[in-house]
Design a protein around this motif. Sequence first.
Motif, PDB file in Angstrom:
ATOM      1  N   GLY A 165       0.809  -1.225   0.000  1.00 16.23           N
ATOM      2  CA  GLY A 165       0.000   0.000   0.000  1.00 16.23           C
ATOM      3  C   GLY A 165       0.839   1.270   0.000  1.00 16.23           C
ATOM      4  N   HIS A 166       2.099   1.121   0.418  1.00 18.63           N
ATOM      5  CA  HIS A 166       2.948   2.307   0.504  1.00 18.63           C
ATOM      6  C   HIS A 166       4.003   2.344  -0.601  1.00 18.63           C
ATOM      7  N   MET A 167       3.740   1.583  -1.669  1.00 17.97           N
ATOM      8  CA  MET A 167       4.486   1.779  -2.917  1.00 17.97           C
ATOM      9  C   MET A 167       4.077   3.175  -3.400  1.00 17.97           C
ATOM     10  N   LYS A 175      -1.970  12.864   0.145  1.00 17.89           N
ATOM     11  CA  LYS A 175      -1.491  12.513   1.479  1.00 17.89           C
ATOM     12  C   LYS A 175      -2.041  11.144   1.878  1.00 17.89           C
ATOM     13  N   CYS A 176      -1.149  10.295   2.359  1.00 23.24           N
ATOM     14  CA  CYS A 176      -1.522   8.939   2.761  1.00 23.24           C
ATOM     15  C   CYS A 176      -1.832   8.926   4.264  1.00 23.24           C
ATOM     16  N   PRO A 177      -2.729   8.019   4.720  1.00 24.12           N
ATOM     17  CA  PRO A 177      -2.947   7.906   6.169  1.00 24.12           C
ATOM     18  C   PRO A 177      -1.647   7.650   6.939  1.00 24.12           C
ATOM     19  N   CYS A 178      -0.593   7.155   6.281  1.00 25.49           N
ATOM     20  CA  CYS A 178       0.683   6.902   6.965  1.00 25.49           C
ATOM     21  C   CYS A 178       1.474   8.198   7.178  1.00 25.49           C
ATOM     22  N   GLY A 179       0.977   9.290   6.596  1.00 29.56           N
ATOM     23  CA  GLY A 179       1.641  10.574   6.792  1.00 29.56           C
ATOM     24  C   GLY A 179       2.534  10.982   5.625  1.00 29.56           C
ATOM     25  N   GLY A 182       1.656  10.308  -1.794  1.00 31.49           N
ATOM     26  CA  GLY A 182       1.679   9.621  -3.076  1.00 31.49           C
ATOM     27  C   GLY A 182       1.652   8.101  -3.020  1.00 31.49           C
ATOM     28  N   CYS A 183       1.424   7.536  -1.809  1.00 29.63           N
ATOM     29  CA  CYS A 183       1.348   6.076  -1.686  1.00 29.63           C
ATOM     30  C   CYS A 183       0.112   5.558  -2.429  1.00 29.63           C
ATOM     31  N   MET A 184       0.170   4.304  -2.850  1.00 34.04           N
ATOM     32  CA  MET A 184      -0.983   3.657  -3.476  1.00 34.04           C
ATOM     33  C   MET A 184      -2.216   3.748  -2.568  1.00 34.04           C
TER      34      MET A 184
HETATM   35 ZN   LIG Z   1       1.552   5.521   2.938  1.00 30.10          ZN
END
Ligand SMILES: [Zn+2]
Length: 320
Positions: A165-167, A175-179, A182-184
């Motif tokens: 998911g973080h590719m 913005k990704c929930p991981c902070g 551009g993550c998938m």
């Molecule tokens: Zn992410």
Amino acid sequence: MADLRGGIDLGGTKIQTAIVDAGGEVAGEARHPTPTSGGPEDVAAAMAAALREAAKEAGVETGKLAGVGVGSPGDADEKTGVVSNARNLPGWEGSFPLAKQLKDELGTGVKVGNDVQVATEAEFHLGAGREFQSLIGVFWGTGVGGGLVLDGKPWLGRGAAGEIGHMVVKRGGAKCPCGRKGCMEAYAGRAAMEAEARRQHEEGTKTDLFKLMEKHGKDRLTSGIWDRAIEHGDDLAEKLIDRAIEALGTGVASAVNLLDPEAVIVGGGLGVRFGERYMEPLSKEMGKHLFVDERPPAVRVASLGDLGGAIGASLLFASS
Ligand SMILES: [Zn+2]
């Protein structure tokens, strides 16, 4: 009875348990909601209760099980049985000896593993991936998780492999929930899709997504709500699902370019619901980015459904 094993899939909203025999058949199952307050002890108690219920259905005492496996979010250490940083569970920012606690409650051995990895291994051994020796599991749900089996063996890296998911599918992107950006998952995760739908709705884009959510008494856009909106021909829902498919195709194809697996197995709440319908568009999106495009991997929907995680967790005791 000694060949019966327990499996617990610990999720942010539900605890799914199953009693599984040596052939992978489910002899009993139970599902409880995950506690939303308290701490790890309360979650462990709810897990033990749900497992006991499944064991009762299967007609076995928990102490007679060959063991109980747990598919856990956060950092699940298979060696120590400690689970850390399970941030979608109440009060679980630190470390907790989950295997030991459950062993005391259930009277049998307990092992923990990563939830997505064990679900991938369940598909590999018993589900949609049975005929393959190498595969990537893509679990398209609230986030986008991944698991790897290479040459018939799980690939865990140093413990954190498979975070597909973080590719990065777009540098400097959403913005990704991981902070990060551009993550998938920032395009394809259910939580990120909901945040984007809300933002566009507040800016005046017409959509029935939130009306449907209220009508069906939900507090979030579940995969069922997305499904209904698509059925109603909701433009925004269609646009955001297409955007998710585009991101998935890009990210998964990049992973395939690196590993060249025989198959990609798509599971998770959205994956199972939309899988069959969107398998072709997904393969098409992937095709745009595959370096060796005349020999694409098989793309299949996970076949064990909701029980895959619990069945996979039980397999932590299969080879010991
Ligand atoms: Zn992410």
